[in-house]
Structures are given as C-alpha cells and as structure tokens.
Design an enzyme around this catalytic site. Sequence first.
Site, PDB file in Angstrom:
ATOM      1  NE  ARG A 189      44.461  34.299  42.242  1.00  0.00           N
ATOM      2  CZ  ARG A 189      44.358  33.942  41.785  1.00  0.00           C
ATOM      3  NH1 ARG A 189      43.993  32.488  41.735  1.00  0.00           N
ATOM      4  NH2 ARG A 189      43.779  34.867  40.355  1.00  0.00           N
ATOM      5  CE  LYS A 217      40.683  37.406  43.877  1.00  0.00           C
ATOM      6  NZ  LYS A 217      41.065  38.556  44.109  1.00  0.00           N
ATOM      7  CG  HIS A 292      49.850  39.193  43.488  1.00  0.00           C
ATOM      8  ND1 HIS A 292      48.616  38.166  43.677  1.00  0.00           N
ATOM      9  CD2 HIS A 292      49.788  40.377  42.767  1.00  0.00           C
ATOM     10  CE1 HIS A 292      47.830  37.766  42.189  1.00  0.00           C
ATOM     11  NE2 HIS A 292      48.311  39.819  42.150  1.00  0.00           N
ATOM     12  NE  ARG A 295      48.155  35.537  40.464  1.00  0.00           N
ATOM     13  CZ  ARG A 295      47.208  34.727  39.561  1.00  0.00           C
ATOM     14  NH1 ARG A 295      48.014  33.494  39.609  1.00  0.00           N
ATOM     15  NH2 ARG A 295      45.675  34.314  38.909  1.00  0.00           N
ATOM     16  CG  HIS A 318      43.521  36.174  35.315  1.00  0.00           C
ATOM     17  ND1 HIS A 318      44.865  36.808  35.185  1.00  0.00           N
ATOM     18  CD2 HIS A 318      43.747  36.282  36.577  1.00  0.00           C
ATOM     19  CE1 HIS A 318      44.657  37.404  35.847  1.00  0.00           C
ATOM     20  NE2 HIS A 318      44.183  37.384  36.695  1.00  0.00           N
ATOM     21  CE1 TYR A 327      46.382  40.131  37.953  1.00  0.00           C
ATOM     22  CE2 TYR A 327      48.341  38.710  38.491  1.00  0.00           C
ATOM     23  CZ  TYR A 327      46.678  39.158  38.632  1.00  0.00           C
ATOM     24  OH  TYR A 327      46.416  38.357  39.934  1.00  0.00           O
TER      25      TYR A 327
END
Length: 357
Positions: A189, A217, A292, A295, A318, A327
Amino acid sequence: MRVDRPGLRVIEGSLAAAKEPVTADPQRFQVECVEAYLASWVARGFSPVTIENDSGVLERMLALLGCPAWEVTAEDIDRVAGSLAASGLAASTRRGYVQAFKGFHQFLAARKAAEIEAVFGVRLACPVDEFNASRHVGDDSPAQLPPPSAARLEGFFSFLRGRIATARKYGPAARDYALFRTLYHAGLRADEASMLDLPDLHFGRGPFGKLHVRFGKAARTSGPRPRWVPMLDGLDLVLRWFLDDVRGKFPDSPVLFADESGGALHPGTIRNRLRYLMTLEGRPAADWFSPHALRRACATHNYERGVDLVAIQQLLGHWTVSSTMRYFRPSATFIEDAYRRAVAATLGELAGEEPPA
C-alpha cells in the site's frame, strides 16, 4: 421513617444517592457522550491507532452535521453525504463517515436514550436508513476497473527508466522509479511504502531478500500488523541500485523513499506523483491507474502465473484468503491460457517430456 418487616428494613437516608442529573447543555452532553463512547472502545480492546483514526472521523462528521446527534434527521445525513460526494471524496471514505455516526448513534440508543428523552425531549430514531447509507461497492462491481496489464506496466516502467536520464533532477526521477517498482512487485500500500526506513531492507533474508513492513494495515482492530515481504522479480536489484546510486542524493535520514527535505513521502503525495508522471507519459486517461491498482496488479499477475493463493495472501498481508480473492481481475484470456498450460503439461507427461516452466 422506619419500616420493620421480617428480613427487610428500610431506613430513611440509607438509599444510595440518585444519579446526578445530566447537563442540559446539548453540546457539553454530546462531548461527554463521545468520551463515554471512546471509553467503551478501550474496554472492547480496540487498538489506540484505530481509536484515534475513527474518533477523528466521528468528530468531523458531527461538526459537518452541525447539531446534536439526537437531533439529526435523515435529511441531514443526505445533506452531508451529498456535500462529501461533491467535494470528491471516494465512496469508501463517505461510507466511513456515515458508519462512524451510525455507530455513535447506536451507542446513544443503548446507553443514553432515557437521559436524552428526559432532558431534551427527543426519542432516538436512527436517521441512517437504506436510502442514505453509503452503498458498499463490491469488487465485482462493473465500476471496479481491472488493474493495469503486465504490458501496460512494462511500458510505464520503461518510460520512468528513460526519464531518469533526461529529468532535470536525477534523484526524484530515480526515486520514483524505485518507489513504484516496489509498490508493484511487493504489493505494498502507498502508506506502507511511505513508512519504510532504510533498516527495513534485509537483502540477506531468504533467497530474494525481504522488506520488513512494520506498519501493515490493521485488521479487526488489531493495530498495525507487521509482515515480511520478499523482493520478487528483481526488486532486490532495483533497491540495491537505489541505495548505492540514488538515496545519497537526498538529505541524511532513516527514511527509505524520502522527499527532498529527507522526510517521508505522504501517501497523498505518492498518489499525486503517480498522476503527474502519467500526465508526462502522455497516455490517455483511460490508461491511468492508482497506487492501489499496482497492488491489485501484483495480486492478479502472480495469480495468473500460478503462484499459490495463500502465498499471495501472505504477500499482501490480508487477514483472510477471501480478501485476497477480491483483488483478482484475471485477463480476458485467463481461462484459455490456463487450459493451454494444463493440456501442454498433460501431453508432455504422456510423451515423457519435462513440463514447460
């Protein structure tokens, strides 16, 4: 007064003092309610980072509404959501504002409804309904654009490489190349890349070297979740070159991708920088992409070439495989390509040949 009964005795003045009446000042009362709401987050185990971020969103939402939460109507929510959309905020950001208010209103209904009705004469009813709650646009929505193709990214990185030799300032041009290669090959990210420091590069760890992403994150209120990300597809060579030839052009600091003052690049600056570079590249706006999207391209391209799904999940950091699956946007010929590989491998086995790499 004294009343005596078997097993029961009530003596005047012995009862616990009644709860002190709530303040009649609505603004002061709302501040006290917000403080109690945040205290409940601490009790539930939310991380300090989560509390700080979400409380800031709630405070901004309450300021935009301009009246106590128990007086907010559905029309007020419509007005604020509309103003946020007009200001250009993404749907996910607008949804966060509305959800922050909804959570606070639910707290008021559970803990403060009787006091609010007694003092302010308002019976609580949540103004967030099916008509103004921000719709969660799933990743299968047609509005969700596919990530840039491998060919598109090769063209973009080729442009960045060529720009290094012609840019007025060598340092920022070379840094941009290394930065966006890192976002793509490591699947980071923008905020994760902005918080990388020089000691986070570990070239001797594993067969490819690894990045220590210390501020991954948060998920499920866990706070920042660190992870180790391998330097795949030659990223180790790019970063070695960056350290040897480029980083010294910037002021001395621990930051890996520094700005011209030695400080960390803000995630918003990274987004703006990418847009600026694509403007210089001269491609049509339909070919533009976001940090993003790099990613998502990392996830999709690794999946297309057969990398294990769990490995991609760990690469991206994740919490669940289902998050990683959202994704993926395989190419239009993904099924045909997979079929050809499977048939080629089967025919090779029958002929006693080694399967193609």
